[in-house]
Design a protein around this motif. Structure first.
Motif, mmCIF file in Angstrom:
data_model
loop_
_atom_site.group_PDB
_atom_site.id
_atom_site.type_symbol
_atom_site.label_atom_id
_atom_site.label_comp_id
_atom_site.label_asym_id
_atom_site.label_seq_id
_atom_site.Cartn_x
_atom_site.Cartn_y
_atom_site.Cartn_z
ATOM 1 N N TYR A 102 -0.827 32.406 -20.792
ATOM 2 C CA TYR A 102 0.101 32.446 -19.652
ATOM 3 C C TYR A 102 -0.185 33.696 -18.817
ATOM 4 N N LEU A 103 -0.594 33.492 -17.559
ATOM 5 C CA LEU A 103 -0.965 34.599 -16.681
ATOM 6 C C LEU A 103 -0.208 34.589 -15.354
ATOM 7 N N THR A 104 0.609 33.554 -15.147
ATOM 8 C CA THR A 104 1.247 33.370 -13.842
ATOM 9 C C THR A 104 2.071 34.582 -13.415
ATOM 10 N N SER A 109 2.623 38.522 -9.443
ATOM 11 C CA SER A 109 3.352 39.781 -9.279
ATOM 12 C C SER A 109 2.833 40.494 -8.027
ATOM 13 N N PRO A 110 3.699 40.826 -7.056
ATOM 14 C CA PRO A 110 3.230 41.553 -5.867
ATOM 15 C C PRO A 110 2.524 42.855 -6.233
ATOM 16 N N GLU A 111 3.041 43.556 -7.251
ATOM 17 C CA GLU A 111 2.436 44.831 -7.644
ATOM 18 C C GLU A 111 1.015 44.645 -8.154
ATOM 19 N N TYR A 112 0.833 43.732 -9.120
ATOM 20 C CA TYR A 112 -0.488 43.575 -9.716
ATOM 21 C C TYR A 112 -1.467 42.871 -8.787
ATOM 22 N N SER A 113 -1.030 41.841 -8.078
ATOM 23 C CA SER A 113 -1.945 41.162 -7.162
ATOM 24 C C SER A 113 -2.423 42.117 -6.071
ATOM 25 N N TYR A 114 -1.527 43.007 -5.615
ATOM 26 C CA TYR A 114 -1.882 44.000 -4.601
ATOM 27 C C TYR A 114 -2.942 44.964 -5.139
ATOM 28 N N ARG A 115 -2.735 45.468 -6.339
ATOM 29 C CA ARG A 115 -3.673 46.435 -6.932
ATOM 30 C C ARG A 115 -5.008 45.783 -7.277
ATOM 31 N N ILE A 116 -4.960 44.553 -7.789
ATOM 32 C CA ILE A 116 -6.199 43.835 -8.115
ATOM 33 C C ILE A 116 -6.977 43.538 -6.837
ATOM 34 N N THR A 137 -5.607 27.167 -6.292
ATOM 35 C CA THR A 137 -5.180 27.357 -7.684
ATOM 36 C C THR A 137 -4.349 28.630 -7.739
ATOM 37 N N LYS A 138 -4.151 29.144 -8.947
ATOM 38 C CA LYS A 138 -3.361 30.369 -9.104
ATOM 39 C C LYS A 138 -4.048 31.588 -8.495
ATOM 40 N N GLY A 139 -5.316 31.453 -8.125
ATOM 41 C CA GLY A 139 -6.039 32.601 -7.587
ATOM 42 C C GLY A 139 -5.671 32.970 -6.160
#
Length: 267
Positions: A102-104, A109-116, A137-139
């Motif tokens: 489970y990675l959704t 997450s705004p925080e992690y997607s922003y940093r990634i 997809t989830k990407g």
């Protein structure tokens, strides 16, 4: 307006518009200050960013020049993020029957997607991509934040044709993990010829989806500037694409034994 106030507002504007060239005249008119004062402000900001390794401020000379903020993270900061993500994902409570994880919550997450997205964008800045491509997809959150950090459009390939998007280019490709034939479509207006496309996806096992996107890019007579994925599996070692960047590598997952083993990728 005091210089301290102006410094805060200029920094805010620059970081909210990464990779965008902004003329000094814009700041001079907006804050009612002389260009010489704005130039001094920018030198202070540039020095502060460099000292703290929180980004890079570039000055571009000439009539069409100006100043541009570009994302830049220290190696320690990147490794810290990857270590934090590994710790989150290595929790056996994330296991789903069928050896899925489970990675959704992380990806959305705004925080992690922003940093990634910032880390991926920094990796490919010198390739100068003109757009980011992903598949529906989830990407999508990761691709969107990468596009934001690069200040380029996001393009999303669909599994099915949508009438509302007009004529589309369609391809069939073989999934690297299942070996099944799947379809992918992109509106003709989405990409221009000679575009430099950065492909971003959330997960790669065999590399079939990434290869499908590279073939789709080729159909537009465009160029693939790079491929980045959030997580790739260690096996199979031979993927259907080469020269990809993976933030994390999944070494092992066994639901019945409660095992998840993931590590930072070579970045």
């Amino acid at each position: 307006m005091r210089r301290s106030q102006r410094l805060v507002l200029i920094t805010k504007h620059l970081t909210e518009n990464p990779n965008k060239i902004i003329p000094l005249k814009y700041f001079a008119e907006r804050y009612n200050a002389a260009k010489s004062s704005i130039s001094e402000d920018l030198n202070i900001i540039k020095s502060s960013l460099s000292y703290s390794m929180e980004g890079v401020l570039e000055t571009l000379p000439g009539a069409a020049g100006g100043v541009r903020y570009r994302v830049k993270n220290s190696k320690d900061k990147i490794q810290s993020l990857l270590g934090e993500l590994c710790e989150l994902i290595n929790d056996k409570n994330r296991l789903i029957p069928g050896d899925y994880i489970y990675l959704t919550d992380i990806i959305f997450s705004p925080e992690y997607s922003y940093r990634i997205g910032e880390v991926i964008a920094e990796k490919f800045l010198e390739k100068e991509p003109t757009c980011v491509l992903t598949v529906e997809t989830k990407g999508i959150p990761l691709a969107l934040m990468t596009a934001r950090a690069l200040n380029v459009p996001l393009v999303v390939a669909r599994r099915d044709i949508k009438v509302t998007e007009g004529p589309s280019v369609n391809i069939s490709y073989v999934s690297g993990s299942s070996g099944r034939i799947q379809n992918m479509a992109l509106p003709k207006r989405a990409l221009s010829e000679k575009a430099r496309v950065l492909i971003v996806d959330d997960f790669m096992k065999g590399g079939g989806t990434a290869r499908g996107m590279t073939e789709l890019v080729r159909e537009f007579n465009a160029e693939t500037a790079g491929i980045a994925v959030f997580i790739s599996t260690e096996e199979p070692k031979e993927k259907l694409v080469k020269n990809y960047t993976s933030l994390l590598v999944l070494e092992k997952v066994e639901t019945l034994r409660g095992i998840i083993k993931i590590r930072p990728g070579i970045f």
